[in-house]
Design a protein around this motif. Sequence first.
Motif, PDB file in Angstrom:
ATOM      1  N   VAL A 158       0.817  -1.217   0.000  1.00  0.00           N
ATOM      2  CA  VAL A 158       0.000   0.000   0.000  1.00  0.00           C
ATOM      3  C   VAL A 158       0.852   1.270   0.000  1.00  0.00           C
ATOM      4  CG1 VAL A 158      -1.802   1.280   1.212  1.00  0.00           C
ATOM      5  CG2 VAL A 158      -1.840  -1.218   1.220  1.00  0.00           C
ATOM      6  N   VAL A 159       0.533   2.169  -0.902  1.00  0.00           N
ATOM      7  CA  VAL A 159       1.156   3.487  -0.955  1.00  0.00           C
ATOM      8  C   VAL A 159       0.055   4.482  -0.655  1.00  0.00           C
ATOM      9  CG1 VAL A 159       2.465   5.127  -2.356  1.00  0.00           C
ATOM     10  CG2 VAL A 159       2.647   2.673  -2.829  1.00  0.00           C
ATOM     11  N   ARG A 160       0.217   5.288   0.380  1.00  0.00           N
ATOM     12  CA  ARG A 160      -0.827   6.265   0.696  1.00  0.00           C
ATOM     13  C   ARG A 160      -0.251   7.666   0.685  1.00  0.00           C
ATOM     14  NH1 ARG A 160      -4.827   3.597   5.225  1.00  0.00           N
ATOM     15  NH2 ARG A 160      -6.196   5.243   4.459  1.00  0.00           N
ATOM     16  N   ASN A 161      -1.000   8.579   0.096  1.00  0.00           N
ATOM     17  CA  ASN A 161      -0.631   9.991   0.151  1.00  0.00           C
ATOM     18  C   ASN A 161      -1.901  10.824   0.051  1.00  0.00           C
ATOM     19  OD1 ASN A 161      -1.280  10.514  -2.676  1.00  0.00           O
ATOM     20  ND2 ASN A 161       0.646   9.526  -3.226  1.00  0.00           N
ATOM     21  N   VAL A 162      -1.773  12.129   0.193  1.00  0.00           N
ATOM     22  CA  VAL A 162      -2.938  13.002   0.129  1.00  0.00           C
ATOM     23  C   VAL A 162      -3.572  12.901  -1.263  1.00  0.00           C
ATOM     24  CG1 VAL A 162      -3.715  15.411   0.207  1.00  0.00           C
ATOM     25  CG2 VAL A 162      -2.086  14.572   1.899  1.00  0.00           C
ATOM     26  N   ALA A 163      -4.804  12.438  -1.317  1.00  0.00           N
ATOM     27  CA  ALA A 163      -5.608  12.330  -2.543  1.00  0.00           C
ATOM     28  C   ALA A 163      -5.126  11.258  -3.523  1.00  0.00           C
ATOM     29  CB  ALA A 163      -5.752  13.677  -3.248  1.00  0.00           C
ATOM     30  N   ASN A 164      -4.387  10.266  -3.007  1.00  0.00           N
ATOM     31  CA  ASN A 164      -3.981   9.097  -3.826  1.00  0.00           C
ATOM     32  C   ASN A 164      -3.466   9.458  -5.221  1.00  0.00           C
ATOM     33  OD1 ASN A 164      -7.219   9.023  -3.229  1.00  0.00           O
ATOM     34  ND2 ASN A 164      -6.849   8.895  -5.449  1.00  0.00           N
ATOM     35  N   LEU A 165      -2.544  10.417  -5.255  1.00  0.00           N
ATOM     36  CA  LEU A 165      -2.019  10.864  -6.555  1.00  0.00           C
ATOM     37  C   LEU A 165      -0.730  10.129  -6.925  1.00  0.00           C
ATOM     38  CD1 LEU A 165      -2.401  14.750  -6.240  1.00  0.00           C
ATOM     39  CD2 LEU A 165      -3.989  13.120  -7.292  1.00  0.00           C
ATOM     40  N   VAL A 166      -0.603   9.805  -8.205  1.00  0.00           N
ATOM     41  CA  VAL A 166       0.666   9.309  -8.745  1.00  0.00           C
ATOM     42  C   VAL A 166       1.246  10.439  -9.595  1.00  0.00           C
ATOM     43  CG1 VAL A 166       1.806   7.600 -10.209  1.00  0.00           C
ATOM     44  CG2 VAL A 166      -0.185   6.943  -8.837  1.00  0.00           C
ATOM     45  N   PRO A 167       2.380  11.009  -9.181  1.00  0.00           N
ATOM     46  CA  PRO A 167       3.022  12.032 -10.010  1.00  0.00           C
ATOM     47  C   PRO A 167       3.617  11.373 -11.256  1.00  0.00           C
ATOM     48  CG  PRO A 167       3.904  12.013  -7.761  1.00  0.00           C
ATOM     49  CD  PRO A 167       3.144  10.748  -7.947  1.00  0.00           C
ATOM     50  N   PRO A 168       3.865  12.154 -12.313  1.00  0.00           N
ATOM     51  CA  PRO A 168       4.460  11.562 -13.514  1.00  0.00           C
ATOM     52  C   PRO A 168       5.896  11.111 -13.264  1.00  0.00           C
ATOM     53  CG  PRO A 168       4.303  13.945 -13.735  1.00  0.00           C
ATOM     54  CD  PRO A 168       3.624  13.592 -12.447  1.00  0.00           C
ATOM     55  N   PHE A 169       6.397  10.246 -14.152  1.00  0.00           N
ATOM     56  CA  PHE A 169       7.790   9.780 -14.092  1.00  0.00           C
ATOM     57  C   PHE A 169       8.713  10.984 -14.262  1.00  0.00           C
ATOM     58  CE2 PHE A 169      11.623   8.401 -16.366  1.00  0.00           C
ATOM     59  CZ  PHE A 169      12.089   7.427 -15.499  1.00  0.00           C
ATOM     60  N   GLU A 170       9.590  11.191 -13.281  1.00  0.00           N
ATOM     61  CA  GLU A 170      10.567  12.284 -13.347  1.00  0.00           C
ATOM     62  C   GLU A 170      11.878  11.777 -12.768  1.00  0.00           C
ATOM     63  OE1 GLU A 170       8.005  16.402 -12.673  1.00  0.00           O
ATOM     64  OE2 GLU A 170       8.570  15.204 -10.946  1.00  0.00           O
ATOM     65  N   ALA A 171      12.904  11.736 -13.612  1.00  0.00           N
ATOM     66  CA  ALA A 171      14.191  11.219 -13.137  1.00  0.00           C
ATOM     67  C   ALA A 171      15.102  12.366 -12.702  1.00  0.00           C
ATOM     68  CB  ALA A 171      14.849  10.382 -14.228  1.00  0.00           C
TER      69      ALA A 171
ATOM     70  N   GLY B 275      16.316  15.030  -9.241  1.00  0.00           N
ATOM     71  CA  GLY B 275      16.818  14.779  -7.896  1.00  0.00           C
ATOM     72  C   GLY B 275      15.782  14.841  -6.791  1.00  0.00           C
ATOM     73  N   GLY B 276      14.503  14.904  -7.139  1.00  0.00           N
ATOM     74  CA  GLY B 276      13.469  15.044  -6.111  1.00  0.00           C
ATOM     75  C   GLY B 276      13.353  13.819  -5.218  1.00  0.00           C
TER      76      GLY B 276
ATOM     77  N   HIS C   2      11.258  11.282  -4.477  1.00  0.00           N
ATOM     78  CA  HIS C   2      10.041  10.711  -5.051  1.00  0.00           C
ATOM     79  C   HIS C   2       9.585   9.462  -4.302  1.00  0.00           C
ATOM     80  CE1 HIS C   2      10.272  13.542  -8.317  1.00  0.00           C
ATOM     81  NE2 HIS C   2      11.506  13.172  -8.601  1.00  0.00           N
ATOM     82  N   GLY C   3       8.794   9.655  -3.274  1.00  0.00           N
ATOM     83  CA  GLY C   3       8.341   8.531  -2.450  1.00  0.00           C
ATOM     84  C   GLY C   3       7.453   7.563  -3.208  1.00  0.00           C
ATOM     85  N   VAL C   4       6.526   8.096  -3.998  1.00  0.00           N
ATOM     86  CA  VAL C   4       5.622   7.220  -4.753  1.00  0.00           C
ATOM     87  C   VAL C   4       6.415   6.423  -5.784  1.00  0.00           C
ATOM     88  CG1 VAL C   4       3.607   7.120  -6.281  1.00  0.00           C
ATOM     89  CG2 VAL C   4       3.663   8.792  -4.420  1.00  0.00           C
ATOM     90  N   SER C   5       7.333   7.109  -6.467  1.00  0.00           N
ATOM     91  CA  SER C   5       8.130   6.444  -7.506  1.00  0.00           C
ATOM     92  C   SER C   5       8.995   5.337  -6.906  1.00  0.00           C
ATOM     93  CB  SER C   5       9.023   7.461  -8.227  1.00  0.00           C
ATOM     94  OG  SER C   5       8.252   8.553  -8.666  1.00  0.00           O
ATOM     95  N   ALA C   6       9.568   5.598  -5.736  1.00  0.00           N
ATOM     96  CA  ALA C   6      10.411   4.586  -5.087  1.00  0.00           C
ATOM     97  C   ALA C   6       9.579   3.355  -4.726  1.00  0.00           C
ATOM     98  CB  ALA C   6      11.054   5.176  -3.833  1.00  0.00           C
ATOM     99  N   ALA C   7       8.396   3.582  -4.179  1.00  0.00           N
ATOM    100  CA  ALA C   7       7.529   2.467  -3.788  1.00  0.00           C
ATOM    101  C   ALA C   7       7.092   1.669  -5.021  1.00  0.00           C
ATOM    102  CB  ALA C   7       6.308   2.991  -3.036  1.00  0.00           C
ATOM    103  N   LEU C   8       6.733   2.399  -6.077  1.00  0.00           N
ATOM    104  CA  LEU C   8       6.307   1.740  -7.321  1.00  0.00           C
ATOM    105  C   LEU C   8       7.434   0.910  -7.921  1.00  0.00           C
ATOM    106  CD1 LEU C   8       4.419   4.322  -9.559  1.00  0.00           C
ATOM    107  CD2 LEU C   8       3.604   2.067  -8.808  1.00  0.00           C
ATOM    108  N   GLU C   9       8.600   1.528  -7.994  1.00  0.00           N
ATOM    109  CA  GLU C   9       9.762   0.852  -8.575  1.00  0.00           C
ATOM    110  C   GLU C   9      10.059  -0.442  -7.822  1.00  0.00           C
ATOM    111  OE1 GLU C   9      13.909   2.748  -9.811  1.00  0.00           O
ATOM    112  OE2 GLU C   9      13.800   2.339  -7.674  1.00  0.00           O
TER     113      GLU C   9
END
Length: 213
Positions: free
Chosen positions: A62-75, A77-78, A80-87
Amino acid sequence: MQGFGNLLEGYRRFRANCYETEKGRWKELAEGQAPRAIVIACCDSRADPATIFDTDPGEIFVVRNVANLVPPFEANGGRHGVSAALEFAVTQLKVPEIMVMGHERCGGIEAALTGCFHGAAAGEGGFVHRWMAQIDGPATEIAETHGTGPDAARMLEELAIRQSLANLRSFPFVQSREQAGNLAILGCHFSISEGQLYLLDEAEDAFRPVTTD
Ligand SMILES: [Zn+2]
């Protein structure tokens, strides 16, 4: 310390019930996880994926954040918590399904729709504003044409789910697995008042209630 005390009461019930009767299962889980789905959900305390999908530990990632948003792929230096979990879940655990679950009366969606935190400082709504700016464009459009009431909120909640699915597909490792037929991507919306899940039919672009019999 009252709140913390209540959590510990829950922990004691967990130890006495869930843990004691499932000790073998917990030993197995300690060896590794093989969840069958990734669920991207809101932080909202009323829309808990483990409760709604009636799952046990080890079953959903489970990945939870405010409003269940997936930000776009961005490589860049941010952080990126969602991207790390997805990866991790997609490429390492090889989870075969991703479900994005929105919900009724989402506070993050309402903030985007009403612009209530626009210009707010960090700590006074500024973090929520910045995070929700991902859907600023559609939020403004919907607010201008439909106002900021419950119907408009539902529209934006559904739109945010569609946008998250599109953003999921901007991740090369998601896109390639979906195209190869190794990964299913689903969107749904949970109505808190009805306890009803609505599943997105992408072909028809419509959310339909999931039957329960
Ligand atoms: Zn929410």
